[in-house]
Design an enzyme around this catalytic site. Sequence first.
Site, short mmCIF file in Angstrom:
data_model
loop_
_atom_site.label_atom_id
_atom_site.label_comp_id
_atom_site.label_asym_id
_atom_site.label_seq_id
_atom_site.Cartn_x
_atom_site.Cartn_y
_atom_site.Cartn_z
N ALA A 166 0.84 -1.19 0.00
CA ALA A 166 0.00 0.00 0.00
C ALA A 166 0.88 1.24 0.00
O ALA A 166 2.10 1.16 0.10
CB ALA A 166 -0.92 0.00 1.22
N CYS A 167 0.23 2.38 -0.11
CA CYS A 167 0.92 3.65 -0.04
C CYS A 167 1.34 3.92 1.40
O CYS A 167 0.97 3.20 2.32
CB CYS A 167 0.02 4.77 -0.54
SG CYS A 167 -0.68 4.49 -2.18
N GLY A 168 2.11 4.99 1.59
CA GLY A 168 2.53 5.36 2.92
C GLY A 168 1.87 6.66 3.36
O GLY A 168 1.79 7.61 2.59
#
Length: 246
Positions: free
Chosen positions: A26-28
Amino acid sequence: MSSENYQPLAAPGRQGLYDPANEHDACGVAFVATLRGTPGRDIVRSGLTALENLDHRGAVGAEENTGDGAGILTQVPDAFLREVADVELPAPGAYAVGLAFLPGPQSGAEAAEDAVSRIEAIAAEEGLDVLGWREVPTDDSMIGPMARSAMPTFRQLFVADGAGRRTGLDLDRQAYRLRKRTEHEVDVYFASLSARTLIYKGMLTTTQLEPFFPDLSDERMVSQIALVHSRFSTNTFPSWSLAQPF
Protein backbone atom coordinates in the site's frame (compact mmCIF):
# COMPACT_ATOMS: atom_id res chain seq x y z
CA MET A 1 -5.10 -20.83 2.41
CA SER A 2 -6.70 -19.94 5.76
CA SER A 3 -5.54 -16.93 7.72
CA GLU A 4 -4.37 -19.25 10.51
CA ASN A 5 -1.79 -20.80 8.18
CA TYR A 6 -0.76 -17.63 6.34
CA GLN A 7 2.55 -16.27 7.57
CA PRO A 8 4.21 -13.49 5.51
CA LEU A 9 7.93 -12.98 5.93
CA ALA A 10 8.86 -11.29 9.22
CA ALA A 11 5.23 -10.85 10.31
CA PRO A 12 4.08 -12.02 13.74
CA GLY A 13 1.43 -14.70 14.14
CA ARG A 14 -2.26 -14.02 14.49
CA GLN A 15 -3.01 -12.38 17.84
CA GLY A 16 -5.69 -10.10 19.25
CA LEU A 17 -7.04 -7.85 16.49
CA TYR A 18 -4.03 -8.56 14.27
CA ASP A 19 -4.27 -11.05 11.40
CA PRO A 20 -1.27 -11.51 9.05
CA ALA A 21 -3.71 -12.36 6.24
CA ASN A 22 -4.45 -8.63 6.04
CA GLU A 23 -0.86 -7.76 5.14
CA HIS A 24 -0.63 -6.17 1.68
CA ASP A 25 1.28 -3.57 -0.31
CA ALA A 26 0.00 0.00 0.00
CA CYS A 27 0.92 3.65 -0.04
CA GLY A 28 2.53 5.36 2.92
CA VAL A 29 0.72 7.87 5.13
CA ALA A 30 1.87 9.84 8.18
CA PHE A 31 0.18 12.41 10.42
CA VAL A 32 1.76 14.98 12.72
CA ALA A 33 -0.16 17.31 15.04
CA THR A 34 0.26 19.47 18.12
CA LEU A 35 -1.97 19.91 21.15
CA ARG A 36 -0.52 23.29 22.10
CA GLY A 37 -3.23 25.13 20.16
CA THR A 38 -0.92 27.25 18.01
CA PRO A 39 0.51 26.54 14.55
CA GLY A 40 4.24 26.12 14.10
CA ARG A 41 6.91 25.61 11.51
CA ASP A 42 8.01 22.50 13.41
CA ILE A 43 4.82 20.64 12.47
CA VAL A 44 5.31 21.25 8.74
CA ARG A 45 8.98 20.31 9.00
CA SER A 46 8.16 17.12 10.91
CA GLY A 47 5.56 16.23 8.30
CA LEU A 48 8.03 16.69 5.46
CA THR A 49 10.62 14.61 7.36
CA ALA A 50 8.05 11.85 7.86
CA LEU A 51 7.27 11.99 4.14
CA GLU A 52 10.92 11.57 3.21
CA ASN A 53 11.05 8.55 5.51
CA LEU A 54 8.10 7.04 3.61
CA ASP A 55 10.17 6.81 0.44
CA HIS A 56 10.06 3.01 0.65
CA ARG A 57 6.25 3.11 0.57
CA GLY A 58 6.09 5.01 -2.71
CA ALA A 59 7.23 4.08 -6.19
CA VAL A 60 8.98 5.47 -9.23
CA GLY A 61 8.72 4.67 -12.92
CA ALA A 62 11.46 3.65 -15.32
CA GLU A 63 12.95 7.06 -14.57
CA GLU A 64 14.22 7.23 -11.00
CA ASN A 65 13.30 10.93 -10.84
CA THR A 66 9.65 10.43 -11.88
CA GLY A 67 7.65 9.46 -8.81
CA ASP A 68 4.17 8.01 -8.49
CA GLY A 69 3.23 10.88 -6.24
CA ALA A 70 3.75 12.67 -2.95
CA GLY A 71 1.97 15.46 -1.11
CA ILE A 72 1.19 17.27 2.12
CA LEU A 73 -1.99 18.68 3.69
CA THR A 74 -1.75 21.50 6.22
CA GLN A 75 -4.00 24.13 7.70
CA VAL A 76 -4.42 27.24 5.55
CA PRO A 77 -1.25 29.28 6.31
CA ASP A 78 -3.10 32.59 6.53
CA ALA A 79 -0.20 34.87 7.51
CA PHE A 80 2.01 33.42 4.77
CA LEU A 81 -0.65 33.81 2.08
CA ARG A 82 -1.35 37.41 3.07
CA GLU A 83 2.30 38.26 2.45
CA VAL A 84 2.94 36.34 -0.78
CA ALA A 85 -0.40 36.69 -2.60
CA ASP A 86 -1.28 39.96 -4.31
CA VAL A 87 -4.87 39.50 -3.13
CA GLU A 88 -6.91 41.42 -0.55
CA LEU A 89 -8.09 38.69 1.79
CA PRO A 90 -10.93 38.80 4.33
CA ALA A 91 -10.61 37.35 7.82
CA PRO A 92 -9.25 33.80 8.23
CA GLY A 93 -11.99 31.30 7.51
CA ALA A 94 -13.91 33.77 5.33
CA TYR A 95 -12.02 32.83 2.18
CA ALA A 96 -11.18 29.51 0.53
CA VAL A 97 -7.91 28.81 -1.24
CA GLY A 98 -6.85 25.88 -3.36
CA LEU A 99 -4.17 24.65 -5.74
CA ALA A 100 -5.46 24.39 -9.30
CA PHE A 101 -3.82 22.18 -11.92
CA LEU A 102 -4.44 24.32 -15.00
CA PRO A 103 -3.47 23.21 -18.54
CA GLY A 104 0.31 23.13 -18.92
CA PRO A 105 2.49 24.62 -21.66
CA GLN A 106 2.00 21.50 -23.77
CA SER A 107 -1.66 22.46 -24.16
CA GLY A 108 -0.92 25.82 -25.78
CA ALA A 109 -0.39 29.34 -24.57
CA GLU A 110 -4.06 30.26 -24.27
CA ALA A 111 -5.37 27.07 -22.63
CA ALA A 112 -4.64 28.09 -19.03
CA GLU A 113 -6.20 31.53 -19.43
CA ASP A 114 -9.29 30.07 -21.08
CA ALA A 115 -9.65 27.66 -18.14
CA VAL A 116 -9.31 30.54 -15.66
CA SER A 117 -12.14 32.44 -17.40
CA ARG A 118 -14.41 29.41 -17.35
CA ILE A 119 -13.67 28.72 -13.67
CA GLU A 120 -14.47 32.31 -12.76
CA ALA A 121 -17.79 32.04 -14.60
CA ILE A 122 -18.71 28.90 -12.65
CA ALA A 123 -17.69 30.61 -9.39
CA ALA A 124 -20.12 33.44 -10.12
CA GLU A 125 -22.89 30.93 -10.80
CA GLU A 126 -22.17 29.33 -7.42
CA GLY A 127 -22.38 32.64 -5.57
CA LEU A 128 -18.63 32.95 -5.00
CA ASP A 129 -16.50 36.05 -5.50
CA VAL A 130 -13.10 35.40 -7.09
CA LEU A 131 -10.66 37.40 -4.97
CA GLY A 132 -7.69 36.60 -7.18
CA TRP A 133 -5.15 34.08 -8.38
CA ARG A 134 -1.57 33.44 -7.33
CA GLU A 135 1.15 31.94 -9.49
CA VAL A 136 2.68 29.16 -7.36
CA PRO A 137 6.49 29.05 -7.56
CA THR A 138 7.91 25.70 -8.68
CA ASP A 139 11.32 24.25 -9.47
CA ASP A 140 11.13 21.35 -11.93
CA SER A 141 14.90 20.93 -12.30
CA MET A 142 14.93 17.66 -10.36
CA ILE A 143 11.93 15.86 -11.90
CA GLY A 144 12.07 13.35 -14.76
CA PRO A 145 11.08 13.95 -18.39
CA MET A 146 7.88 11.92 -18.02
CA ALA A 147 6.64 13.99 -15.09
CA ARG A 148 7.71 17.24 -16.76
CA SER A 149 5.97 16.43 -20.04
CA ALA A 150 2.62 16.09 -18.26
CA MET A 151 3.14 18.90 -15.74
CA PRO A 152 0.24 21.35 -15.34
CA THR A 153 0.36 25.07 -14.65
CA PHE A 154 0.03 25.71 -10.90
CA ARG A 155 -2.05 28.56 -9.52
CA GLN A 156 -3.82 29.11 -6.23
CA LEU A 157 -7.39 30.41 -6.42
CA PHE A 158 -8.89 32.58 -3.68
CA VAL A 159 -12.68 32.82 -3.37
CA ALA A 160 -15.19 34.10 -0.82
CA ASP A 161 -18.94 33.90 -0.39
CA GLY A 162 -20.49 36.61 -2.54
CA ALA A 163 -23.04 37.38 0.17
CA GLY A 164 -20.36 37.53 2.85
CA ARG A 165 -22.18 35.12 5.15
CA ARG A 166 -20.55 31.71 4.73
CA THR A 167 -17.29 30.90 6.50
CA GLY A 168 -15.43 27.77 7.57
CA LEU A 169 -17.22 24.53 6.86
CA ASP A 170 -20.18 26.28 5.22
CA LEU A 171 -17.81 28.00 2.80
CA ASP A 172 -16.08 24.67 2.18
CA ARG A 173 -19.38 23.17 1.05
CA GLN A 174 -19.92 26.05 -1.33
CA ALA A 175 -16.36 25.79 -2.67
CA TYR A 176 -16.78 22.02 -3.10
CA ARG A 177 -19.47 22.63 -5.73
CA LEU A 178 -17.11 24.93 -7.62
CA ARG A 179 -14.31 22.38 -7.43
CA LYS A 180 -16.39 19.46 -8.68
CA ARG A 181 -18.07 21.47 -11.45
CA THR A 182 -14.64 22.65 -12.57
CA GLU A 183 -13.39 19.07 -12.80
CA HIS A 184 -16.39 17.95 -14.88
CA GLU A 185 -17.00 21.05 -17.01
CA VAL A 186 -13.53 22.53 -17.49
CA ASP A 187 -11.37 19.42 -16.98
CA VAL A 188 -9.25 21.26 -14.42
CA TYR A 189 -8.31 19.52 -11.19
CA PHE A 190 -8.07 21.18 -7.76
CA ALA A 191 -5.80 19.46 -5.25
CA SER A 192 -7.96 21.24 -2.65
CA LEU A 193 -10.23 24.25 -2.32
CA SER A 194 -11.00 24.99 1.30
CA ALA A 195 -11.21 27.63 4.00
CA ARG A 196 -9.50 25.28 6.44
CA THR A 197 -6.85 23.16 4.70
CA LEU A 198 -4.37 23.50 1.84
CA ILE A 199 -2.67 20.77 -0.20
CA TYR A 200 0.55 20.70 -2.19
CA LYS A 201 1.07 17.54 -4.20
CA GLY A 202 2.37 16.24 -7.48
CA MET A 203 3.78 13.43 -9.58
CA LEU A 204 6.88 13.54 -7.41
CA THR A 205 9.03 11.43 -5.13
CA THR A 206 8.97 12.04 -1.39
CA THR A 207 12.25 14.00 -1.52
CA GLN A 208 11.15 16.12 -4.51
CA LEU A 209 7.99 17.60 -2.98
CA GLU A 210 9.61 20.34 -0.88
CA PRO A 211 12.18 21.55 -3.45
CA PHE A 212 9.56 21.42 -6.21
CA PHE A 213 7.23 23.70 -4.20
CA PRO A 214 9.51 26.31 -2.53
CA ASP A 215 6.49 27.51 -0.49
CA LEU A 216 7.02 24.47 1.70
CA SER A 217 10.51 25.69 2.71
CA ASP A 218 9.27 29.11 3.78
CA GLU A 219 9.51 29.70 7.53
CA ARG A 220 6.10 31.38 7.41
CA MET A 221 4.47 28.15 6.29
CA VAL A 222 3.07 26.96 9.63
CA SER A 223 0.30 24.61 10.76
CA GLN A 224 -1.08 22.67 13.70
CA ILE A 225 -1.38 19.54 11.53
CA ALA A 226 0.47 17.90 8.67
CA LEU A 227 -0.85 14.88 6.78
CA VAL A 228 1.56 13.43 4.21
CA HIS A 229 1.26 10.72 1.60
CA SER A 230 3.66 8.70 -0.56
CA ARG A 231 1.96 6.90 -3.45
CA PHE A 232 2.49 3.45 -4.91
CA SER A 233 0.41 3.37 -8.10
CA THR A 234 -0.84 -0.22 -8.02
CA ASN A 235 -4.07 -0.01 -10.01
CA THR A 236 -3.87 3.23 -11.99
CA PHE A 237 -1.29 4.99 -14.11
CA PRO A 238 0.64 7.73 -12.31
CA SER A 239 -0.58 11.26 -13.00
CA TRP A 240 -0.35 14.70 -11.43
CA SER A 241 -3.99 14.69 -10.35
CA LEU A 242 -3.89 11.17 -8.89
CA ALA A 243 -0.65 11.80 -7.05
CA GLN A 244 -2.38 11.81 -3.69
CA PRO A 245 -5.85 10.72 -2.55
CA PHE A 246 -6.62 13.41 0.03
